[in-house]
Motif scaffolding. Structure first.
Motif, PDB file in Angstrom:
ATOM      1  N   SER A 119       0.761  -1.166  -0.180  1.00 54.65           N
ATOM      2  CA  SER A 119      -0.198  -0.539  -0.119  1.00 54.65           C
ATOM      3  C   SER A 119       0.629   1.424   0.066  1.00 54.65           C
ATOM      4  N   THR A 120       0.354   2.489  -0.281  1.00 54.60           N
ATOM      5  CA  THR A 120       0.766   3.335  -0.199  1.00 54.60           C
ATOM      6  C   THR A 120       0.884   4.247   1.125  1.00 54.60           C
ATOM      7  N   GLY A 121      -0.084   3.208   2.332  1.00 52.48           N
ATOM      8  CA  GLY A 121      -0.221   4.317   3.522  1.00 52.48           C
ATOM      9  C   GLY A 121      -1.959   4.410   3.564  1.00 52.48           C
ATOM     10  N   SER A 122      -1.905   5.059   2.219  1.00 47.82           N
ATOM     11  CA  SER A 122      -3.619   5.983   1.891  1.00 47.82           C
ATOM     12  C   SER A 122      -4.620   4.870   1.438  1.00 47.82           C
ATOM     13  N   PRO A 123      -5.550   4.570   1.995  1.00 47.27           N
ATOM     14  CA  PRO A 123      -6.354   3.834   1.202  1.00 47.27           C
ATOM     15  C   PRO A 123      -7.047   4.473   0.483  1.00 47.27           C
ATOM     16  N   GLU A 124      -6.713   6.129   0.363  1.00 47.19           N
ATOM     17  CA  GLU A 124      -7.776   6.396  -0.679  1.00 47.19           C
ATOM     18  C   GLU A 124      -6.901   7.313  -1.915  1.00 47.19           C
ATOM     19  N   PHE A 125      -5.724   7.382  -1.193  1.00 50.67           N
ATOM     20  CA  PHE A 125      -4.660   7.567  -3.065  1.00 50.67           C
ATOM     21  C   PHE A 125      -4.325   5.922  -3.053  1.00 50.67           C
ATOM     22  N   ASP A 126      -4.142   4.407  -2.458  1.00 54.96           N
ATOM     23  CA  ASP A 126      -4.483   3.075  -3.138  1.00 54.96           C
ATOM     24  C   ASP A 126      -5.308   3.239  -4.185  1.00 54.96           C
ATOM     25  N   ARG A 127      -6.652   3.617  -3.671  1.00 50.85           N
ATOM     26  CA  ARG A 127      -7.490   3.561  -5.502  1.00 50.85           C
ATOM     27  C   ARG A 127      -7.899   4.179  -6.631  1.00 50.85           C
ATOM     28  N   TYR A 128      -6.555   5.658  -5.875  1.00 51.45           N
ATOM     29  CA  TYR A 128      -6.553   5.817  -7.058  1.00 51.45           C
ATOM     30  C   TYR A 128      -5.401   5.593  -8.180  1.00 51.45           C
ATOM     31  N   LEU A 129      -4.550   5.187  -7.520  1.00 52.96           N
ATOM     32  CA  LEU A 129      -3.285   4.655  -8.080  1.00 52.96           C
ATOM     33  C   LEU A 129      -4.270   3.118  -9.239  1.00 52.96           C
ATOM     34  N   GLY A 130      -5.009   1.908  -8.484  1.00 51.11           N
ATOM     35  CA  GLY A 130      -5.944   1.541  -8.959  1.00 51.11           C
ATOM     36  C   GLY A 130      -4.784   0.090  -7.954  1.00 51.11           C
ATOM     37  N   GLY A 131      -4.716   0.946  -7.283  1.00 47.03           N
ATOM     38  CA  GLY A 131      -4.358  -0.626  -5.871  1.00 47.03           C
ATOM     39  C   GLY A 131      -2.592  -0.495  -6.220  1.00 47.03           C
ATOM     40  N   VAL A 132      -1.820  -0.893  -5.368  1.00 47.46           N
ATOM     41  CA  VAL A 132      -0.867  -1.241  -5.007  1.00 47.46           C
ATOM     42  C   VAL A 132      -0.551  -3.008  -5.601  1.00 47.46           C
TER      43      VAL A 132
END
Length: 190
Positions: free
Chosen positions: A6-19
């Motif tokens: 994860s990036t450490g931020s669920p919102e940012f993970d969603r934005y990126l399409g997941g890690v």
């Protein structure tokens, strides 16, 4: 499907399409301190999830950030640091020690560029590292000081990563622009 990365931020993970396992995250930055808050969030997640970290440490620039993380901190021996071909071989040998699923952390690529003998050698090594992390289903995290590289080199580095972000700060806020999201669908604002 839940990923341990994860990036450490669920919102940012969603934005990126997941890690995903095998991803390589490259962050272009304008100065060496700019990425510290983002790296701190990323590494806090690694610490919370108790993920194993493999750190190729040339300058020690990430030492304070890795405190409290289960980490294998690898530094090239003195004579190897001064021989460019020796350093490339050292990195290749260290990649054989990478464990499946391990998080791989590199010092800023500008530091490695000088040590490896230039941009061409760095692009080659970064590509090899990215492929090794992909095969081991790990997660690569690194930064690149934008001003230290020619534009063709930045383009080559971007293409070797699966997630490439352009980071800048404005008024105390971090602004992240995705430059490469390989294998992901990116939908802009509606």
């Amino acid at each position: 499907m839940h990923s341990k990365y994860s990036t450490g931020s669920p919102e940012f993970d969603r934005y990126l399409g997941g890690v995903r396992a095998g991803d390589s995250l490259l962050i272009f930055q304008t100065n060496a301190r700019e990425s510290q808050p983002l790296l701190r969030i990323l590494l806090d997640h690694i610490r919370q999830e108790d993920l194993s970290l493999f750190y190729l440490n040339l300058t020690g620039s990430r030492d304070l950030l890795i405190s409290g993380i289960r980490c294998r901190n690898m530094q090239p021996p003195g004579p190897t640091r001064n021989r460019r071909s020796g350093l490339q071989r050292w990195i290749t040998c260290r990649l054989k020690e990478l464990k499946p699923g391990e998080v791989f952390l590199f010092d800023d690529l500008a530091d490695w560029k000088d040590a490896l003998g230039g941009e061409e050698a760095l692009v080659r090594v970064f590509s090899i590292v990215s492929l090794a992390v992909q095969k081991k289903k790990g997660f690569l995290i690194t930064t690149a000081l934008r001003s230290a590289f020619e534009k063709p080199t930045l383009a080559s580095l971007k293409e070797s990563s699966s997630i490439c972000l352009d980071l800048s700060s404005h008024g105390g806020d971090l602004l992240l622009m995705p430059l490469n999201l390989r294998g992901r669908y990116f939908s802009g604002p509606a």
